[in-house]
Write an enzyme that holds these catalytic residues in place. Sequence first.
Site, PDB file in Angstrom:
ATOM      1  N   ASN A 181       0.875  -1.177   0.000  1.00 54.85           N
ATOM      2  CA  ASN A 181       0.000   0.000   0.000  1.00 54.85           C
ATOM      3  C   ASN A 181       0.912   1.226   0.000  1.00 54.85           C
ATOM      4  OD1 ASN A 181      -1.980   1.932   0.312  1.00 54.85           O
ATOM      5  ND2 ASN A 181      -3.011   0.903   1.995  1.00 54.85           N
ATOM      6  N   ARG A 233      -2.770  -2.160  -3.743  1.00 56.52           N
ATOM      7  CA  ARG A 233      -4.030  -1.426  -3.713  1.00 56.52           C
ATOM      8  C   ARG A 233      -3.913  -0.233  -4.660  1.00 56.52           C
ATOM      9  NH1 ARG A 233      -6.654   2.186   1.202  1.00 56.52           N
ATOM     10  NH2 ARG A 233      -8.481   2.849   0.037  1.00 56.52           N
ATOM     11  N   HIS A 248     -12.445   3.502  -1.358  1.00 59.24           N
ATOM     12  CA  HIS A 248     -12.644   2.538  -0.267  1.00 59.24           C
ATOM     13  C   HIS A 248     -13.502   1.354  -0.721  1.00 59.24           C
ATOM     14  CE1 HIS A 248     -12.245   6.494   2.049  1.00 59.24           C
ATOM     15  NE2 HIS A 248     -11.078   5.886   2.169  1.00 59.24           N
ATOM     16  N   ARG A 265      -9.367  16.803   3.319  1.00 63.19           N
ATOM     17  CA  ARG A 265     -10.115  17.049   2.084  1.00 63.19           C
ATOM     18  C   ARG A 265     -11.418  17.763   2.389  1.00 63.19           C
ATOM     19  NH1 ARG A 265      -9.800  10.925  -0.109  1.00 63.19           N
ATOM     20  NH2 ARG A 265      -7.645  10.584   0.531  1.00 63.19           N
ATOM     21  N   GLU A 293      -9.341  -4.690   4.715  1.00 66.02           N
ATOM     22  CA  GLU A 293      -9.095  -4.550   3.284  1.00 66.02           C
ATOM     23  C   GLU A 293      -8.085  -5.573   2.777  1.00 66.02           C
ATOM     24  OE1 GLU A 293      -9.513   0.099   2.310  1.00 66.02           O
ATOM     25  OE2 GLU A 293      -8.373  -0.331   4.123  1.00 66.02           O
TER      26      GLU A 293
END
Length: 390
Positions: free
Chosen positions: A7, A87, A176, A237, A378
Amino acid sequence: MNILLMNAGSSSVKWKLFEEQSEELIAKGSIERMMNPGSSFEIKFKDQVYEETIDNLSYEKAAEMIIEKIQEMKITSLDKIKAVGHRVVAGGEKFTKATKIDESNFEDLEGMKDFAPLHNPMETRYIKLMQDVMPNTPQYAVFDSKFFLDIPEFNAIYSLPYEYTKKYQIRRYGEHGISHTYLTKRTAELLSMDQNKINMIALHLGGGASIAAIKNGKAYDTSMGFAPLTGLTMGTRAGDVDPSLVPFLMNKLEMSAEEVLMMLNQKSGLLGVSELSSDMRDLAAKQDQDQQVKLAIDIFVNRIVKYVAGYFVELGHVDAVVFAGGIGENNPWLRQRIIEELAVLGLKMDVTLDNQNQEGITSKEESSAKILLVPTNEELEMIHQIKAEL
Protein backbone atom coordinates in the site's frame (compact mmCIF):
# COMPACT_ATOMS: atom_id res chain seq x y z
CA MET A 1 3.15 -20.10 -0.58
CA ASN A 2 2.79 -16.43 0.36
CA ILE A 3 1.13 -13.29 -0.97
CA LEU A 4 2.73 -9.90 -0.34
CA LEU A 5 0.46 -6.84 -0.19
CA MET A 6 1.71 -3.30 -0.80
CA ASN A 7 0.00 0.00 0.00
CA ALA A 8 2.03 2.92 -1.35
CA GLY A 9 1.40 6.53 -0.42
CA SER A 10 3.09 9.80 -1.29
CA SER A 11 5.63 9.54 1.54
CA SER A 12 5.03 6.08 2.99
CA VAL A 13 4.77 2.41 2.09
CA LYS A 14 3.06 -0.23 4.21
CA TRP A 15 3.22 -3.94 3.47
CA LYS A 16 1.93 -7.21 4.87
CA LEU A 17 2.88 -10.79 4.06
CA PHE A 18 0.21 -13.48 4.25
CA GLU A 19 0.18 -17.27 4.03
CA GLU A 20 -1.87 -18.02 0.92
CA GLN A 21 -4.00 -20.93 2.12
CA SER A 22 -4.63 -20.03 5.77
CA GLU A 23 -4.69 -16.28 4.97
CA GLU A 24 -2.84 -15.68 8.23
CA LEU A 25 -0.59 -12.64 8.64
CA ILE A 26 3.09 -13.65 8.71
CA ALA A 27 4.89 -10.30 8.90
CA LYS A 28 4.33 -6.61 8.27
CA GLY A 29 6.34 -3.47 7.80
CA SER A 30 6.17 0.22 7.16
CA ILE A 31 8.36 2.98 5.79
CA GLU A 32 7.52 6.54 6.81
CA ARG A 33 8.84 9.98 5.91
CA MET A 34 10.36 8.79 2.63
CA MET A 35 12.58 11.32 0.83
CA ASN A 36 12.86 13.27 4.10
CA PRO A 37 15.39 13.44 6.93
CA GLY A 38 14.85 10.64 9.43
CA SER A 39 13.05 8.18 7.15
CA SER A 40 11.96 5.23 9.29
CA PHE A 41 12.03 1.57 8.20
CA GLU A 42 10.31 -1.05 10.38
CA ILE A 43 9.52 -4.76 10.14
CA LYS A 44 7.59 -6.88 12.66
CA PHE A 45 7.88 -10.68 12.44
CA LYS A 46 6.82 -12.94 15.30
CA ASP A 47 8.73 -11.55 18.31
CA GLN A 48 11.29 -9.75 16.16
CA VAL A 49 11.22 -6.03 15.46
CA TYR A 50 13.71 -4.52 13.03
CA GLU A 51 13.98 -0.73 13.00
CA GLU A 52 16.30 1.56 11.10
CA THR A 53 16.44 5.30 10.46
CA ILE A 54 17.82 6.38 7.10
CA ASP A 55 17.93 9.96 5.88
CA ASN A 56 16.10 10.64 2.62
CA LEU A 57 15.26 7.00 1.89
CA SER A 58 14.27 6.76 -1.78
CA TYR A 59 11.34 4.77 -3.14
CA GLU A 60 13.72 2.59 -5.13
CA LYS A 61 15.93 1.79 -2.15
CA ALA A 62 12.89 1.13 0.04
CA ALA A 63 11.61 -1.49 -2.41
CA GLU A 64 15.01 -3.18 -2.44
CA MET A 65 15.25 -3.13 1.37
CA ILE A 66 11.85 -4.74 1.85
CA ILE A 67 12.85 -7.74 -0.25
CA GLU A 68 16.36 -7.92 1.23
CA LYS A 69 15.17 -7.86 4.85
CA ILE A 70 12.35 -10.35 4.26
CA GLN A 71 15.04 -12.83 3.21
CA GLU A 72 17.70 -11.84 5.77
CA MET A 73 15.23 -12.23 8.65
CA LYS A 74 14.19 -15.61 7.19
CA ILE A 75 10.58 -14.51 6.97
CA THR A 76 10.26 -16.17 3.58
CA SER A 77 12.16 -16.66 0.33
CA LEU A 78 11.45 -15.06 -3.02
CA ASP A 79 10.41 -18.34 -4.61
CA LYS A 80 7.68 -18.71 -1.96
CA ILE A 81 6.06 -15.34 -2.76
CA LYS A 82 3.43 -16.37 -5.29
CA ALA A 83 2.16 -12.85 -6.03
CA VAL A 84 2.42 -9.22 -4.96
CA GLY A 85 -0.82 -7.28 -4.64
CA HIS A 86 -1.08 -3.50 -4.83
CA ARG A 87 -4.03 -1.43 -3.71
CA VAL A 88 -4.90 1.00 -6.53
CA VAL A 89 -7.62 3.61 -6.06
CA ALA A 90 -8.85 4.10 -9.62
CA GLY A 91 -9.15 1.59 -12.42
CA GLY A 92 -11.69 3.52 -14.45
CA GLU A 93 -14.05 1.39 -16.51
CA LYS A 94 -11.09 -0.53 -17.97
CA PHE A 95 -10.11 -2.60 -14.92
CA THR A 96 -13.07 -4.55 -13.55
CA LYS A 97 -11.27 -7.10 -11.37
CA ALA A 98 -7.95 -7.78 -9.69
CA THR A 99 -5.56 -7.72 -12.62
CA LYS A 100 -2.07 -9.02 -13.32
CA ILE A 101 -0.04 -6.00 -14.46
CA ASP A 102 2.44 -6.59 -17.27
CA GLU A 103 3.76 -4.79 -20.32
CA SER A 104 0.47 -5.24 -22.15
CA ASN A 105 -1.62 -3.25 -19.67
CA PHE A 106 0.83 -1.13 -17.67
CA GLU A 107 0.33 1.83 -19.98
CA ASP A 108 -3.44 1.53 -19.54
CA LEU A 109 -2.94 1.62 -15.77
CA GLU A 110 -0.77 4.73 -16.04
CA GLY A 111 -3.60 6.34 -18.02
CA MET A 112 -5.83 6.14 -14.93
CA LYS A 113 -3.83 8.82 -13.09
CA ASP A 114 -6.31 11.60 -13.91
CA PHE A 115 -9.02 9.73 -11.98
CA ALA A 116 -7.01 9.82 -8.71
CA PRO A 117 -4.07 12.22 -9.19
CA LEU A 118 -2.95 12.06 -5.55
CA HIS A 119 -3.02 8.26 -5.36
CA ASN A 120 -2.68 6.43 -8.66
CA PRO A 121 0.71 7.81 -9.82
CA MET A 122 2.50 6.58 -6.69
CA GLU A 123 0.63 3.26 -6.65
CA THR A 124 1.52 2.69 -10.30
CA ARG A 125 5.12 3.68 -9.68
CA TYR A 126 5.44 1.13 -6.89
CA ILE A 127 4.13 -1.64 -9.10
CA LYS A 128 6.99 -0.87 -11.51
CA LEU A 129 9.53 -0.74 -8.67
CA MET A 130 8.42 -4.13 -7.33
CA GLN A 131 8.54 -5.56 -10.86
CA ASP A 132 12.18 -4.41 -11.01
CA VAL A 133 13.20 -6.04 -7.70
CA MET A 134 11.00 -9.15 -8.19
CA PRO A 135 11.01 -9.69 -11.97
CA ASN A 136 9.79 -13.28 -11.76
CA THR A 137 6.87 -12.61 -9.40
CA PRO A 138 3.49 -11.53 -10.83
CA GLN A 139 2.23 -8.13 -9.69
CA TYR A 140 -1.52 -7.67 -9.24
CA ALA A 141 -3.49 -4.45 -8.93
CA VAL A 142 -6.62 -4.56 -6.77
CA PHE A 143 -8.94 -1.63 -7.42
CA ASP A 144 -11.06 0.38 -5.01
CA SER A 145 -13.16 1.49 -7.98
CA LYS A 146 -14.23 -2.06 -8.89
CA PHE A 147 -17.00 -2.23 -6.29
CA PHE A 148 -18.65 0.94 -7.56
CA LEU A 149 -18.90 -0.08 -11.21
CA ASP A 150 -22.26 -1.63 -10.25
CA ILE A 151 -23.81 1.75 -9.40
CA PRO A 152 -26.82 2.40 -11.67
CA GLU A 153 -26.18 5.05 -14.30
CA PHE A 154 -28.63 7.57 -12.83
CA ASN A 155 -26.48 7.62 -9.67
CA ALA A 156 -23.14 7.12 -11.40
CA ILE A 157 -23.06 10.00 -13.85
CA TYR A 158 -23.26 13.77 -13.55
CA SER A 159 -25.64 16.11 -15.33
CA LEU A 160 -23.05 17.03 -17.95
CA PRO A 161 -23.42 16.83 -21.74
CA TYR A 162 -23.77 13.08 -22.23
CA GLU A 163 -21.24 13.14 -25.07
CA TYR A 164 -18.47 14.20 -22.66
CA THR A 165 -19.58 11.71 -20.03
CA LYS A 166 -19.08 8.81 -22.42
CA LYS A 167 -16.03 10.15 -24.27
CA TYR A 168 -14.00 10.85 -21.14
CA GLN A 169 -15.44 8.14 -18.84
CA ILE A 170 -16.73 10.78 -16.42
CA ARG A 171 -18.63 9.09 -13.62
CA ARG A 172 -18.74 8.47 -9.89
CA TYR A 173 -15.86 6.08 -9.18
CA GLY A 174 -15.85 6.26 -5.40
CA GLU A 175 -13.09 5.05 -3.10
CA HIS A 176 -12.64 2.54 -0.27
CA GLY A 177 -14.32 -0.01 -2.54
CA ILE A 178 -12.14 -2.83 -1.19
CA SER A 179 -13.29 -1.93 2.32
CA HIS A 180 -16.94 -1.63 1.33
CA THR A 181 -16.74 -5.03 -0.38
CA TYR A 182 -15.42 -6.62 2.80
CA LEU A 183 -17.99 -4.82 4.97
CA THR A 184 -20.85 -6.07 2.79
CA LYS A 185 -19.69 -9.68 3.04
CA ARG A 186 -18.93 -9.53 6.75
CA THR A 187 -22.19 -7.78 7.67
CA ALA A 188 -24.19 -10.40 5.79
CA GLU A 189 -22.32 -13.08 7.76
CA LEU A 190 -22.93 -11.40 11.11
CA LEU A 191 -26.64 -11.02 10.36
CA SER A 192 -26.93 -14.51 8.82
CA MET A 193 -28.32 -12.95 5.66
CA ASP A 194 -27.90 -13.75 1.99
CA GLN A 195 -25.33 -11.22 0.76
CA ASN A 196 -27.29 -10.81 -2.48
CA LYS A 197 -30.34 -9.62 -0.55
CA ILE A 198 -28.87 -7.25 2.01
CA ASN A 199 -29.57 -3.49 1.92
CA MET A 200 -27.10 -1.55 4.02
CA ILE A 201 -25.31 1.74 4.50
CA ALA A 202 -21.57 1.40 5.15
CA LEU A 203 -19.66 4.25 6.79
CA HIS A 204 -15.91 4.01 6.22
CA LEU A 205 -14.76 6.89 8.42
CA GLY A 206 -11.06 7.63 8.55
CA GLY A 207 -8.67 10.33 7.38
CA GLY A 208 -10.33 9.65 4.06
CA ALA A 209 -14.04 8.98 4.55
CA SER A 210 -16.86 7.66 2.40
CA ILE A 211 -20.34 6.26 2.73
CA ALA A 212 -21.81 3.63 0.41
CA ALA A 213 -25.43 2.72 -0.16
CA ILE A 214 -25.59 -0.99 -0.93
CA LYS A 215 -28.69 -2.58 -2.45
CA ASN A 216 -29.02 -6.34 -2.78
CA GLY A 217 -25.34 -6.66 -1.96
CA LYS A 218 -24.15 -4.31 -4.71
CA ALA A 219 -23.11 -0.67 -4.75
CA TYR A 220 -26.07 1.61 -5.39
CA ASP A 221 -24.62 5.01 -4.51
CA THR A 222 -21.57 6.49 -2.78
CA SER A 223 -20.49 9.82 -1.35
CA MET A 224 -17.21 10.05 -3.26
CA GLY A 225 -17.28 11.03 -6.89
CA PHE A 226 -15.06 11.22 -9.96
CA ALA A 227 -12.06 11.65 -7.64
CA PRO A 228 -11.61 11.01 -3.89
CA LEU A 229 -12.00 14.72 -3.06
CA THR A 230 -15.77 14.97 -2.90
CA GLY A 231 -18.39 13.76 -0.44
CA LEU A 232 -17.89 13.93 3.31
CA THR A 233 -15.66 16.37 5.16
CA MET A 234 -12.41 14.43 5.69
CA GLY A 235 -9.12 14.84 7.50
CA THR A 236 -7.62 17.25 4.98
CA ARG A 237 -10.12 17.05 2.08
CA ALA A 238 -12.93 19.55 1.76
CA GLY A 239 -15.56 17.11 0.56
CA ASP A 240 -18.50 18.61 -1.32
CA VAL A 241 -17.94 22.22 -2.38
CA ASP A 242 -19.45 24.44 -5.05
CA PRO A 243 -17.18 24.02 -8.13
CA SER A 244 -17.48 27.77 -8.69
CA LEU A 245 -15.10 28.14 -5.74
CA VAL A 246 -12.21 26.91 -7.89
CA PRO A 247 -12.11 29.91 -10.26
CA PHE A 248 -13.12 32.23 -7.40
CA LEU A 249 -10.15 31.15 -5.27
CA MET A 250 -7.84 31.15 -8.27
CA ASN A 251 -8.65 34.83 -8.70
CA LYS A 252 -8.61 35.84 -5.03
CA LEU A 253 -5.48 33.92 -4.06
CA GLU A 254 -3.69 34.17 -7.40
CA MET A 255 -3.40 30.40 -7.58
CA SER A 256 -3.50 27.95 -10.47
CA ALA A 257 -6.32 25.41 -10.71
CA GLU A 258 -3.87 22.72 -9.60
CA GLU A 259 -2.88 24.75 -6.54
CA VAL A 260 -6.52 25.26 -5.54
CA LEU A 261 -7.21 21.55 -5.94
CA MET A 262 -4.16 20.80 -3.81
CA MET A 263 -5.53 23.11 -1.11
CA LEU A 264 -8.92 21.38 -1.26
CA ASN A 265 -7.20 18.00 -0.93
CA GLN A 266 -4.45 18.67 1.59
CA LYS A 267 -5.27 21.80 3.62
CA SER A 268 -9.04 21.65 4.04
CA GLY A 269 -11.48 19.35 5.86
CA LEU A 270 -11.05 18.92 9.60
CA LEU A 271 -7.60 20.50 9.43
CA GLY A 272 -8.76 23.53 7.47
CA VAL A 273 -11.78 24.31 9.62
CA SER A 274 -10.20 23.60 13.01
CA GLU A 275 -6.81 25.08 12.12
CA LEU A 276 -5.48 22.57 14.64
CA SER A 277 -5.30 19.02 13.29
CA SER A 278 -6.67 16.52 10.79
CA ASP A 279 -6.64 13.81 13.49
CA MET A 280 -9.96 13.19 15.23
CA ARG A 281 -8.13 12.20 18.42
CA ASP A 282 -6.62 15.68 18.68
CA LEU A 283 -9.96 17.33 17.94
CA ALA A 284 -11.90 15.18 20.41
CA ALA A 285 -9.57 16.27 23.20
CA LYS A 286 -10.17 19.96 22.43
CA GLN A 287 -13.82 20.10 21.36
CA ASP A 288 -15.08 21.37 24.72
CA GLN A 289 -12.50 24.16 24.91
CA ASP A 290 -12.15 25.34 21.31
CA GLN A 291 -15.17 26.60 19.37
CA GLN A 292 -13.44 26.19 16.03
CA VAL A 293 -12.59 22.57 16.80
CA LYS A 294 -16.20 21.98 17.83
CA LEU A 295 -17.32 23.50 14.53
CA ALA A 296 -15.08 21.14 12.56
CA ILE A 297 -16.61 18.13 14.33
CA ASP A 298 -20.14 19.51 13.88
CA ILE A 299 -19.55 19.81 10.13
CA PHE A 300 -18.08 16.30 9.99
CA VAL A 301 -21.16 14.85 11.71
CA ASN A 302 -23.59 16.99 9.71
CA ARG A 303 -22.32 15.76 6.34
CA ILE A 304 -22.49 12.14 7.48
CA VAL A 305 -26.07 12.56 8.70
CA LYS A 306 -27.14 14.11 5.39
CA TYR A 307 -25.74 11.26 3.33
CA VAL A 308 -27.07 8.48 5.57
CA ALA A 309 -30.56 10.04 5.62
CA GLY A 310 -30.54 10.41 1.85
CA TYR A 311 -29.49 6.80 1.36
CA PHE A 312 -32.31 5.61 3.63
CA VAL A 313 -34.73 7.18 1.16
CA GLU A 314 -32.87 5.84 -1.88
CA LEU A 315 -32.75 2.27 -0.60
CA GLY A 316 -36.33 2.24 0.65
CA HIS A 317 -35.50 -0.46 3.18
CA VAL A 318 -32.28 -0.66 5.22
CA ASP A 319 -31.17 -3.79 7.04
CA ALA A 320 -28.00 -2.39 8.57
CA VAL A 321 -25.97 0.75 9.22
CA VAL A 322 -22.30 -0.18 9.60
CA PHE A 323 -19.45 1.82 11.13
CA ALA A 324 -15.85 1.13 10.07
CA GLY A 325 -12.52 2.89 9.46
CA GLY A 326 -10.13 4.37 12.00
CA ILE A 327 -12.52 7.08 13.18
CA GLY A 328 -15.62 4.92 12.88
CA GLU A 329 -14.10 2.00 14.77
CA ASN A 330 -12.45 3.86 17.65
CA ASN A 331 -14.84 6.62 18.73
CA PRO A 332 -18.03 5.40 20.46
CA TRP A 333 -18.97 9.00 21.36
CA LEU A 334 -18.98 9.93 17.68
CA ARG A 335 -20.97 6.88 16.57
CA GLN A 336 -23.53 7.59 19.25
CA ARG A 337 -23.82 11.23 18.29
CA ILE A 338 -24.39 10.34 14.63
CA ILE A 339 -27.11 7.85 15.53
CA GLU A 340 -28.75 10.36 17.89
CA GLU A 341 -29.05 12.82 15.00
CA LEU A 342 -30.60 10.06 12.86
CA ALA A 343 -33.19 9.13 15.52
CA VAL A 344 -36.00 10.43 13.30
CA LEU A 345 -35.34 7.39 11.08
CA GLY A 346 -36.01 5.03 13.97
CA LEU A 347 -32.37 4.13 14.61
CA LYS A 348 -31.63 3.33 18.25
CA MET A 349 -28.19 2.59 19.66
CA ASP A 350 -27.56 0.38 22.67
CA VAL A 351 -24.92 2.58 24.29
CA THR A 352 -23.74 -0.14 26.66
CA LEU A 353 -23.03 -2.49 23.77
CA ASP A 354 -21.49 0.24 21.65
CA ASN A 355 -19.10 1.34 24.40
CA GLN A 356 -17.55 -2.16 24.37
CA ASN A 357 -16.03 -1.25 20.99
CA GLN A 358 -16.24 -4.82 19.72
CA GLU A 359 -17.35 -6.21 16.39
CA GLY A 360 -21.05 -6.93 16.19
CA ILE A 361 -24.53 -5.48 16.61
CA THR A 362 -24.76 -2.35 18.78
CA SER A 363 -28.41 -1.41 18.24
CA LYS A 364 -31.45 -1.89 20.42
CA GLU A 365 -33.93 -4.57 19.47
CA GLU A 366 -36.54 -2.00 18.40
CA SER A 367 -34.16 -0.11 16.08
CA SER A 368 -35.49 0.31 12.53
CA ALA A 369 -32.21 -1.15 11.20
CA LYS A 370 -29.39 -3.04 12.83
CA ILE A 371 -26.42 -0.88 13.77
CA LEU A 372 -23.07 -2.62 13.64
CA LEU A 373 -19.43 -1.98 14.36
CA VAL A 374 -17.35 -3.96 11.84
CA PRO A 375 -13.60 -3.37 11.80
CA THR A 376 -12.71 -3.39 8.13
CA ASN A 377 -10.16 -5.80 6.69
CA GLU A 378 -9.09 -4.55 3.28
CA GLU A 379 -6.08 -6.87 3.18
CA LEU A 380 -8.22 -9.98 3.58
CA GLU A 381 -10.48 -8.82 0.75
CA MET A 382 -7.44 -8.13 -1.44
CA ILE A 383 -6.16 -11.65 -0.76
CA HIS A 384 -9.53 -13.09 -1.81
CA GLN A 385 -9.60 -11.08 -5.03
CA ILE A 386 -6.03 -11.99 -5.96
CA LYS A 387 -6.53 -15.69 -5.20
CA ALA A 388 -9.57 -15.67 -7.49
CA GLU A 389 -7.29 -14.66 -10.39
CA LEU A 390 -4.23 -16.82 -9.66
